[in-house]
Each structure stands twice: as C-alpha cells, then as structure tokens.
Scaffold this motif. Structure first.
Motif, mmCIF file in Angstrom:
data_model
loop_
_atom_site.group_PDB
_atom_site.id
_atom_site.type_symbol
_atom_site.label_atom_id
_atom_site.label_comp_id
_atom_site.label_asym_id
_atom_site.label_seq_id
_atom_site.Cartn_x
_atom_site.Cartn_y
_atom_site.Cartn_z
ATOM 1 N N TYR A 107 57.000 46.854 41.729
ATOM 2 C CA TYR A 107 57.010 45.885 42.803
ATOM 3 C C TYR A 107 56.114 44.676 42.557
ATOM 4 O O TYR A 107 56.277 43.661 43.188
ATOM 5 C CB TYR A 107 56.593 46.559 44.121
ATOM 6 N N LEU A 108 55.169 44.809 41.644
ATOM 7 C CA LEU A 108 54.228 43.719 41.428
ATOM 8 C C LEU A 108 54.681 42.732 40.378
ATOM 9 O O LEU A 108 54.153 41.644 40.291
ATOM 10 C CB LEU A 108 52.844 44.270 41.080
ATOM 11 N N GLU A 109 55.636 43.099 39.542
ATOM 12 C CA GLU A 109 56.124 42.182 38.527
ATOM 13 C C GLU A 109 57.389 41.510 39.018
ATOM 14 O O GLU A 109 58.204 42.096 39.706
ATOM 15 C CB GLU A 109 56.419 42.931 37.222
ATOM 16 N N ASP A 115 53.981 37.688 36.197
ATOM 17 C CA ASP A 115 53.395 37.877 37.517
ATOM 18 C C ASP A 115 53.504 36.600 38.331
ATOM 19 O O ASP A 115 53.374 35.500 37.819
ATOM 20 C CB ASP A 115 51.926 38.281 37.392
ATOM 21 N N ASP A 116 53.747 36.750 39.610
ATOM 22 C CA ASP A 116 53.765 35.639 40.548
ATOM 23 C C ASP A 116 52.326 35.239 40.852
ATOM 24 O O ASP A 116 51.371 35.826 40.359
ATOM 25 C CB ASP A 116 54.423 36.077 41.858
ATOM 26 N N GLU A 117 52.213 34.333 41.750
ATOM 27 C CA GLU A 117 50.904 33.927 42.227
ATOM 28 C C GLU A 117 50.253 35.104 42.955
ATOM 29 O O GLU A 117 50.939 35.958 43.504
ATOM 30 C CB GLU A 117 51.060 32.737 43.153
ATOM 31 N N PRO A 118 48.912 35.122 42.999
ATOM 32 C CA PRO A 118 48.215 36.243 43.649
ATOM 33 C C PRO A 118 48.636 36.482 45.095
ATOM 34 O O PRO A 118 48.728 37.632 45.524
ATOM 35 C CB PRO A 118 46.739 35.824 43.570
ATOM 36 N N ASP A 119 48.938 35.421 45.846
ATOM 37 C CA ASP A 119 49.369 35.609 47.235
ATOM 38 C C ASP A 119 50.667 36.405 47.314
ATOM 39 O O ASP A 119 50.830 37.285 48.156
ATOM 40 C CB ASP A 119 49.570 34.261 47.941
ATOM 41 N N ARG A 120 51.600 36.080 46.440
ATOM 42 C CA ARG A 120 52.903 36.771 46.421
ATOM 43 C C ARG A 120 52.721 38.227 45.999
ATOM 44 O O ARG A 120 53.357 39.121 46.547
ATOM 45 C CB ARG A 120 53.869 36.031 45.479
ATOM 46 N N GLN A 121 51.840 38.472 45.031
ATOM 47 C CA GLN A 121 51.554 39.849 44.610
ATOM 48 C C GLN A 121 50.973 40.648 45.771
ATOM 49 O O GLN A 121 51.345 41.799 45.994
ATOM 50 C CB GLN A 121 50.565 39.869 43.443
ATOM 51 N N PHE A 122 50.071 40.026 46.506
ATOM 52 C CA PHE A 122 49.447 40.701 47.641
ATOM 53 C C PHE A 122 50.495 41.052 48.688
ATOM 54 O O PHE A 122 50.495 42.163 49.239
ATOM 55 C CB PHE A 122 48.348 39.813 48.238
#
Length: 189
Positions: A107-109, A115-122
């Motif tokens: 789900y994180l990739e 990787d997306d931006e940290p906000d999108r990962q969160f």
C-alpha cells in the motif's frame, strides 16, 4: 505450485495414504509455508502459527486415510488448519486483537514502484490501518471469506470446500463484507 509438483504431490499423497512417512514428509515440505502463512493471518502470532502448523500436519497424517482423492489436497489441508485456528481462537477467548495485518509494502508504494510524497504515504497508511481494523470488526463468517479470497488468493470453490458451504454462500458473504468494508473505510478514500 508447478504442474510437476502437483503431479508429484498426488503421488506423495497416495504413498502417504499407504503409510509412507517419507512421502508425507515431502508433502509437509511442499505445503508447510503456505499453511503457516494461512495460520499467521488468523492467529497474528508467529509462535502460535508455528505450533498450529505443526498440529495441522499431525492431524493431517492421522486423518489421511479419510482423505478423498478427488478433492484438492491443499484445500483439505487448509480446512484442517482453519479448524485448528478456530479452536485456538475459542480457547484464547479473543484475548488477542482480531485485527488483520496487511502487507504494508503493498500500500505504500505507487504502481510505478516510486514512493509518493510523504503526505500521500501517510494517507495510504491510515487507510490501510482503517481497513485492518474494519476487517477485524467483521463477523467471523465474513472475515474468514475475505481473508481467504482477498488475502490468501483462494478461489471461491476452494473457500467453499474449506468452509463446507456452497460457493454461492461464499460469494454472498464476500459481497456483504465488501459493502461493510467500503462503509467503514470510505472516510479514508
């Protein structure tokens, strides 16, 4: 599982049914990791999954004379594992969380592997955690079907065979579970 291994597996099953412990050892080697992963999704504890996997193969060895050659060995084996997992769950009287652990890397990739931006990962991580909790809140019959079909990748007919219910019932439970899960995780989408 490769076609050759399936053919070998059928031969090993027949030999094991005739008391050949070496053939059963080969079956154990071939199916152990699948059974262990299946159980880990149910009991959420590596040591318990290990113990139950061993119990599964011991129970399978004892029940092997009753195995019907027309059914798929892996499905029969997972049925034994599921019964042991249910018994374990009943013995522990829900002492542990019913939350299902999903593979976070799925789900994180992003689809491209970057990787997306940290906000999108969160946001994705929050959605995944909400989904894990929502699956844990499902009634047992729906949670079993979701876990086997969506997380284990089992076919509807295989799930029906393991649970001893018609495929239509599996499909119905899966549909109801999807609707309920969508309701629970909609705020995170």
């Amino acid at each position: 599982m490769s076609r050759l291994l399936l053919i070998e597996g059928e031969r090993w099953v027949e030999q094991a049914r005739n008391g050949n412990q070496e053939a059963f050892g080969k079956l154990t080697e071939a199916y152990y990791s699948r059974v262990w992963r299946f159980l880990l999704k149910w009991v959420k504890n590596r040591d318990d999954a290990e113990e139950l996997a061993q119990e599964t193969f011991l129970a399978a060895w004892r029940a092997l004379p009753g195995y019907r050659a027309g059914s798929k060995f892996s499905t029969w084996l997972l049925g034994i594992a599921l019964n042991l997992a249910r018994n374990h769950h009943n013995r522990t009287v829900k002492k542990r969380s019913r939350d299902v652990e999903l593979d976070e890397s799925m789900y994180l990739e992003t689809p491209g592997g970057h990787d997306d931006e940290p906000d999108r990962q969160f946001e994705r991580k929050q959605a995944m955690q909400a989904l894990e909790k929502a699956i844990g809140r499902l009634p047992d019959d729906m949670r079993e079907v979701v876990t086997m079909v969506k997380l284990e990748g089992m076919l509807l007919d295989e799930v029906a065979s393991v649970l001893g219910i018609p495929a239509g019932t599996v499909k119905s439970r899966l549909s109801r579970a999807k609707s309920k899960l969508l309701e629970d995780v909609a705020p995170y989408l």
